[in-house]
Design a protein around this motif. Structure first.
Motif, PDB file in Angstrom:
ATOM      1  N   GLU A   1       0.707  -1.113   0.037  1.00 23.65           N
ATOM      2  CA  GLU A   1      -0.005  -0.152   0.067  1.00 23.65           C
ATOM      3  C   GLU A   1       0.802   1.183  -0.097  1.00 23.65           C
ATOM      4  N   GLY A   2       0.923   2.030   1.044  1.00 28.15           N
ATOM      5  CA  GLY A   2       1.653   3.031   1.085  1.00 28.15           C
ATOM      6  C   GLY A   2       3.062   3.037   1.001  1.00 28.15           C
ATOM      7  N   ALA A   3       3.610   1.940   1.082  1.00 24.92           N
ATOM      8  CA  ALA A   3       5.033   1.616   0.890  1.00 24.92           C
ATOM      9  C   ALA A   3       5.252   0.606  -0.355  1.00 24.92           C
ATOM     10  N   ALA A   4       4.369   0.788  -1.361  1.00 24.78           N
ATOM     11  CA  ALA A   4       4.144  -0.357  -2.504  1.00 24.78           C
ATOM     12  C   ALA A   4       5.322   0.199  -3.556  1.00 24.78           C
ATOM     13  N   GLY A   5       5.383   1.561  -3.750  1.00 25.46           N
ATOM     14  CA  GLY A   5       6.071   2.223  -4.808  1.00 25.46           C
ATOM     15  C   GLY A   5       7.482   2.067  -4.286  1.00 25.46           C
ATOM     16  N   ILE A   6       7.828   2.015  -3.140  1.00 28.27           N
ATOM     17  CA  ILE A   6       9.226   2.050  -2.640  1.00 28.27           C
ATOM     18  C   ILE A   6       9.733   0.755  -2.655  1.00 28.27           C
ATOM     19  N   ALA A   7       8.762  -0.378  -2.285  1.00 31.77           N
ATOM     20  CA  ALA A   7       9.265  -1.818  -2.416  1.00 31.77           C
ATOM     21  C   ALA A   7       9.660  -2.183  -3.880  1.00 31.77           C
ATOM     22  N   GLY A   8       8.996  -1.577  -4.801  1.00 30.48           N
ATOM     23  CA  GLY A   8       9.404  -1.882  -6.183  1.00 30.48           C
ATOM     24  C   GLY A   8      10.515  -1.184  -6.682  1.00 30.48           C
ATOM     25  N   LEU A   9      10.635   0.071  -6.223  1.00 35.22           N
ATOM     26  CA  LEU A   9      11.896   0.704  -6.592  1.00 35.22           C
ATOM     27  C   LEU A   9      13.058   0.309  -5.924  1.00 35.22           C
ATOM     28  N   ILE A  10      13.072  -0.234  -4.638  1.00 31.20           N
ATOM     29  CA  ILE A  10      14.189  -0.760  -4.152  1.00 31.20           C
ATOM     30  C   ILE A  10      14.605  -2.069  -4.829  1.00 31.20           C
ATOM     31  N   LYS A  11      13.485  -2.649  -5.322  1.00 33.30           N
ATOM     32  CA  LYS A  11      13.867  -4.090  -5.831  1.00 33.30           C
ATOM     33  C   LYS A  11      14.400  -3.726  -7.363  1.00 33.30           C
ATOM     34  N   THR A  12      14.155  -2.524  -7.888  1.00 32.86           N
ATOM     35  CA  THR A  12      14.619  -2.350  -9.189  1.00 32.86           C
ATOM     36  C   THR A  12      16.120  -1.891  -9.074  1.00 32.86           C
ATOM     37  N   VAL A  13      16.359  -1.071  -8.036  1.00 35.79           N
ATOM     38  CA  VAL A  13      17.501  -0.370  -7.754  1.00 35.79           C
ATOM     39  C   VAL A  13      18.502  -1.398  -7.371  1.00 35.79           C
ATOM     40  N   LEU A  14      18.067  -2.572  -6.629  1.00 38.44           N
ATOM     41  CA  LEU A  14      19.002  -3.603  -6.354  1.00 38.44           C
ATOM     42  C   LEU A  14      19.325  -4.505  -7.735  1.00 38.44           C
ATOM     43  N   ALA A  15      18.171  -4.534  -8.455  1.00 39.66           N
ATOM     44  CA  ALA A  15      18.531  -5.255  -9.997  1.00 39.66           C
ATOM     45  C   ALA A  15      19.469  -4.903 -10.611  1.00 39.66           C
ATOM     46  N   LEU A  16      19.430  -3.508 -10.714  1.00 39.00           N
ATOM     47  CA  LEU A  16      20.554  -2.872 -11.552  1.00 39.00           C
ATOM     48  C   LEU A  16      21.751  -3.095 -10.928  1.00 39.00           C
ATOM     49  N   HIS A  17      21.939  -2.751  -9.721  1.00 35.46           N
ATOM     50  CA  HIS A  17      23.053  -2.865  -8.870  1.00 35.46           C
ATOM     51  C   HIS A  17      23.689  -4.303  -8.939  1.00 35.46           C
ATOM     52  N   HIS A  18      23.146  -5.264  -8.720  1.00 32.52           N
ATOM     53  CA  HIS A  18      23.495  -6.787  -9.066  1.00 32.52           C
ATOM     54  C   HIS A  18      23.389  -7.232 -10.410  1.00 32.52           C
ATOM     55  N   ARG A  19      22.947  -6.433 -11.346  1.00 30.08           N
ATOM     56  CA  ARG A  19      22.905  -6.784 -12.712  1.00 30.08           C
ATOM     57  C   ARG A  19      22.139  -7.883 -13.075  1.00 30.08           C
ATOM     58  N   ILE A  20      20.974  -8.132 -12.206  1.00 31.34           N
ATOM     59  CA  ILE A  20      20.275  -9.304 -12.382  1.00 31.34           C
ATOM     60  C   ILE A  20      18.803  -8.899 -11.819  1.00 31.34           C
ATOM     61  N   VAL A  21      17.813  -9.496 -12.782  1.00 29.54           N
ATOM     62  CA  VAL A  21      16.392  -9.079 -12.309  1.00 29.54           C
ATOM     63  C   VAL A  21      15.617 -10.556 -11.879  1.00 29.54           C
ATOM     64  N   PRO A  22      15.387 -10.326 -10.666  1.00 30.31           N
ATOM     65  CA  PRO A  22      14.526 -11.574  -9.947  1.00 30.31           C
ATOM     66  C   PRO A  22      13.340 -12.113 -10.722  1.00 30.31           C
ATOM     67  N   ALA A  23      13.139 -13.644 -10.993  1.00 34.91           N
ATOM     68  CA  ALA A  23      12.135 -13.965 -11.402  1.00 34.91           C
ATOM     69  C   ALA A  23      10.654 -13.541 -10.954  1.00 34.91           C
ATOM     70  N   SER A  24       9.630 -13.544 -11.605  1.00 36.62           N
ATOM     71  CA  SER A  24       8.517 -13.004 -11.269  1.00 36.62           C
ATOM     72  C   SER A  24       7.674 -14.320 -10.433  1.00 36.62           C
TER      73      SER A  24
END
Length: 1006
Positions: free
Chosen positions: A368-391
């Motif tokens: 809910e109120g933290a949904a956007g930041i949950a997605g943003l941090i996931k994406t930031v970490l994916a770019l940092h580790h250069r791998i996108v987790p499976a859905s």
């Protein structure tokens, strides 16, 4: 776990040299988060990579099925009794933030989560949060609704000023700004489920407009009651099993979840200039609204499509460049269909591979109120580790979404990102129609480049905390984290700790060369704390007072300070500087002579310039590290380097004088010598009367005297003293220094010194010629000429320095300890710590680092950068601060808690371990004040003692002070009403306030 698939590099993706320079780029330099089953970024990433989920039964502390009306329970049981829940959300380290227990108990636990998350995120950005105090750092927090206020304010008997502030959703950001003393824009944002991503958008705009230079942005969500879940259930939005299944054929609604996350943002140019680690870069953001669509709670495909297009346009990118999108992806049939239609309309262009999509809600539920930041941090970490987790749930893709036809695909296995720049998007949509999208890129190549590592380079690792117990806890945490690293250099780790793990009152510092040694030394310190040893915990109340002692002739040896020269670039630079100043006057390089281990350095001619060079370079190195002396003293030739440091002589003229002095003394006829005798000066009167050719060359202590004169006379004196049981030692010198045998050199040196005009000392100087503080007497030609032949009165000079300056630390400046042992035997240096940056032939850069570490523990704030190689700019991620978990608050009154175990006593002025007060009945005013403090603050009684400070120790604020005033005066009417002007000066401690009221009662009675 499924194996990553390899994504070929799209031909359309520009190379780094082709990317335009964007002055609107925002760097993500720090982050922290806590989600169900994933507290901290590492745990969050691990959850994502293994495809885990965090859905479970509601904890009993929140609500139970018995709390629900029967009809509601029967109709909506699953919706209301399952979700993603953070454990221990009632734990809060209120002492760390100087919050009184009663105020902490009244605070929305979302505010409490945010405070600790903010501290850890700022640490993760490579800066101590304390360093940001007073800066224009902004805080932007997404937060939905205000369940805490509705739950607590409904009972008028519970209402209090603390609850009023504690239950306000608007205070979510303000709390962070207040407690960290951040003065930039501070606001809570409520756009329903897009709140936290809108907060990121606002933070980025504030950075670009210059409103702030650093921004914290993110959101928080806690399920405090089943009310909103019931609303969702009645709307038909809730999944029967409490899980979100984004874009799956099994998608059947949402499950709710807790969560908190914050990112630290800076303008990219500023982050690069400051050498901060960059996780990812925000290229642009956009926010819009559905307007009058199919209903205020219904999503609009067209608005979602427009917000994507606006974000790409503002970012200067095109849709085909986007490798993956972290979608809003709630797992509702209508929401998923509309979002995929919008994504397809934008990304369904000609491209080499479909755009990957996913949603972290499949792992966590809807935060809910933290949904956007949950997605943003996931994406930031994916770019940092250069791998996108499976859905999660991607194995049963919903065919009705026509993903392939729309140029989209769900990730059934992790996606390994190709080399070079990669772009990604993050979407978040609010129930009321406010949509947000953020475009992200990987960190720039230059920013991600690791600085060169110097194998075995020494560093000083620092840890600070708010109490001895917290220091021990954090030492253990750092030891554990460092022990998990591969064995290697610690210089970068130490440099990062100096930037991040400083600023709190209790300090620890230790030197190390590799991770194994560092982990071991930290672990031993933590074990000492657990055993109650406690020597590791220091809380300096003042800065250290340092005196420099400059060593004289006799301390020199071949290759002196070579180890330090090899390891310290700063020392090398200063030694080269003084060598250049000496070279025209000594006919070559003293530096080369010293470092090649030439035995000639033992001779007077080169020895004195070499000692001057070492003394100057050591002092200058310490000065660059932030170690500034409060006073100086020099022994014989050591006075020249002391005079330079004190500002009496400039380096060039001093170098010329030292070279001239050494040459004149070297040219004197041989045949003299010096003898150290461990006898009181008064006991030498008879011997000196019998041997008038001997003279006292130096009085170094109560029983440390040096005799000077002809060799034959020294031999005779040695036999006489040995017969009396006296200890003697012949000094390895070429001449009888500081004796009448120096007379032929005096006038020539006076003439040389007359060409130099002395300056006024910037620092107190203890003169070893006068045996007293120099005062306003000049160090002119006469001073230097007579200093050459007259006795060195070191003992008296040191006594004068100790009396006038009262140093806490004596630092000897020379190639090995010579003066510190004398000071130790003087009997005058009790309580003074002795330090030496180069204590002998085996000395290395570690000894210099040990000096800095010791002074840091004593209260010095060094210039850490000078300790490390100039190209060491890599920022290492350290274990974030470990907060105490012993205090629990779930309600409006503090829960009972056991008295803390005190393993290390603090100074009496600190409330937590101040000595127990006298019986409270002994002083009626004190008893009344203590009773009122307990009522207002809710502190454990053992902390409410006369020495406790209202603001620093008890966390009182102006509201609580007024409550305290009312409470005291109600209990003590005979004191009358006290004005604010009377009250303010007395608000130092509980005792000082009690004194005020006691005096008023006495005065009224009289």
């Amino acid at each position: 776990m499924a194996q990553p698939s390899q994504l070929p590099q799209p031909s359309q993706l520009p190379q780094p040299s082709q990317l335009p320079e964007h002055d609107r780029d925002i760097a993500v330099v720090g982050l922290d988060c806590a989600f169900p089953s994933a507290v901290g970024p590492e745990a969050y990433w691990e959850l994502l990579m293994r495809g885990g989920e965090a859905v479970g039964e509601v904890p009993q502390a929140r609500w139970t099925a018995d709390d629900l009306p029967g009809a509601v329970r029967d109709a909506h049981r699953t919706a209301l009794m399952r979700g993603g829940f953070l454990a221990d959300v009632d734990c809060f380290d209120n002492d760390f933030f100087a919050l009184a227990p009663r105020e902490a108990a009244a605070m929305d636990p979302q505010q409490r989560l945010l405070l600790q998350c903010a501290w850890r995120a700022l640490e993760d950005s490579g800066r101590s949060p304390v360093d940001l105090a007073g800066t224009d750092t902004g805080v932007f927090v997404g937060v939905m609704g205000g369940e805490w206020g509705r739950l607590r304010m409904a009972d008028p008997e519970q209402v209090s000023p603390q609850l009023g502030a504690g239950s306000s959703a608007g205070m979510a950001a303000n709390r962070i700004s207040y407690h960290l003393n951040l003065t930039g824009p501070s606001m809570a944002v409520d756009t329903a489920c897009s709140s936290s991503l809108v907060a990121v958008h606002l933070a980025g705009n504030a950075l670009l407009s210059g409103e702030c230079d650093t921004a914290l942005a993110g959101g928080v969500n806690l399920l405090l009651s089943p009310a909103l879940g019931l609303v969702y259930s009645q709307l038909g939005l809730v999944s029967p099993d409490g899980r979100c299944k984004p874009f799956s054929a099994d998608a059947d609604g949402i499950g709710r979840s807790d969560g908190v996350g914050l990112v630290v943002l800076r303008r990219l140019a500023d982050a690069v200039a400051d050498g901060q680690r960059i996780y990812a870069v925000i290229k642009g953001t956009a926010v819009n609204q559905d307007g009058r669509s199919n209903g205020v709670t219904a999503p609009s495909r067209w608005s979602q499509q427009k917000v994507l297009q606006a974000a790409y346009r503002r970012s200067g990118v095109t849709p085909e460049q986007i490798s993956f999108v972290e979608a809003h992806g709630t797992g509702t049939a209508l929401g998923d269909a509309i979002e995929c239609a919008a994504l397809g309309a934008v990304h369904g262009v000609e491209r080499e591979r479909p755009c990957a999509i996913g949603s972290v809600k499949g792992n966590l539920g809807h935060t809910e109120g933290a949904a956007g930041i949950a997605g943003l941090i996931k994406t930031v970490l994916a770019l940092h580790h250069r791998i996108v987790p499976a859905s999660r749930f991607a194995d049963r893709e919903n065919p009705q979404l026509r993903l392939s036809e729309r140029g989209l695909r769900l990730l059934k296995s992790p996606l390994r990102l190709p080399p070079g720049p990669v772009l990604a998007g993050v979407s978040s949509f609010g129930m009321g129609g406010t949509n947000a999208h953020v475009v992200l890129a990987g960190a720039p190549r230059a920013a991600g480049r690791a600085a060169p590592r110097q194998s075995g380079a020494v560093g000083v690792f620092t840890v600070t905390a708010d109490s001895p117990e917290a220091l021990g806890r954090n030492l253990a945490a750092q030891a554990e984290a460092i022990a998990r690293r591969p064995r290697g250099s610690v210089a970068a780790l130490c440099r990062s700790s100096n930037r991040v793990k400083t600023g709190l009152p209790y300090r620890y510092a230790v030197t190390a060369r590799d991770t194994e040694e560092l982990a071991d030394r930290l672990r031993r310190a933590a074990d000492d704390s657990a055993d109650g040893a406690g020597g590791y915990a220091q809380r300096p109340w003042t800065k250290p007072v340092v005196a420099f002692l400059f060593t004289g002739q006799g301390s020199q040896f071949p290759a002196m300070t070579a180890g330090l020269h090899r390891e310290s670039a700063v020392y090398r630079r200063h030694l080269a500087e003084v060598d250049a100043a000496l070279a025209p006057h000594v006919g070559g390089s003293i530096l080369d002579l010293v470092l090649r281990g030439d035995e000639a350095v033992r001779e007077t001619g080169p020895a004195q310039p070499a000692l001057f060079a070492v003394g100057y370079a050591l002092a200058a190195t310490l000065g660059e590290l932030g170690v500034q002396p409060a006073a100086v003293i020099g022994h014989s030739v050591g006075e020249f380097a002391a005079a330079v440091v004190a500002g009496v002589l400039d380096l060039g003229p001093a170098a010329e004088l030292v070279a001239t002095r050494a040459s004149l003394m070297q040219q004197l006829p041989a045949g003299g010598g010096m003898l150290t005798v461990h006898v009181a000066p008064a006991d030498l009167a008879e011997l000196l009367a019998a041997q008038p050719e001997l003279t006292v060359a130096a009085v170094n202590g109560p029983a440390d005297v040096v005799l000077s004169g002809p060799i034959a006379e020294l031999d005779r004196a040695e036999r006489v003293l040995a017969g009396r049981g006296g200890r003697t030692a012949r000094m390895k010198v070429s001449h009888a220094f500081h004796s009448p045998l120096m007379a032929p050199a005096v006038e020539a040196f006076r003439a040389a010194a007359a060409t130099v005009r002395p300056g006024v000392p910037r620092l107190p100087i203890a003169s070893t010629r006068y045996g007293a503080m120099l005062g306003d007497r000049p160090m002119d030609a006469d001073y230097w000429a007579r200093q050459l032949a007259e006795p060195v009165l070191f003992a008296d000079a040191l006594d004068a320095l100790l009396d006038e300056v009262a140093p806490t630390h004596l630092v000897e400046i020379g190639p090995r300890p010579q003066l510190l042992p004398l000071a130790g035997r003087s009997g005058r240096s009790a309580g003074v710590e002795f330090l030496h940056p180069s204590p002998g032939p085996e000395a290395t850069g570690r000894d210099l680092a040990e000096v800095v570490a010791a002074l840091y523990r004593a209260g010095l704030d060094p210039e850490w950068g000078a300790l490390y190689p100039s190209d060491l700019r890599a920022s290492e991620r350290l274990r974030p601060y470990v907060f105490a978990t012993g205090n629990r608050y779930w309600g409006c009154a503090p829960a009972p808690r056991p008295a803390p175990v005190r393993t290390v006593p603090e100074p009496a002025r600190a409330a937590r371990t101040a000595p127990a007060p006298a019986p409270r009945t002994a002083d009626p005013a004190l008893a009344v004040v203590i009773e009122a403090v307990l009522q207002v603050g809710g502190h454990p009684p053992e902390l409410v003692v006369p020495e406790a400070r209202f603001y620093e120790d008890l966390g009182f604020d102006s509201v609580m002070i007024m409550q305290l005033k009312d409470g005291v005066e109600a209990r003590l009417p005979q004191a009358g009403e006290v004005s604010i002007h009377q009250l303010l000066p007395a608000l130092r401690t509980i005792g000082s306030l009690a004194e005020l009221y006691g005096e008023l009662v006495t005065a009224k009675a009289a």
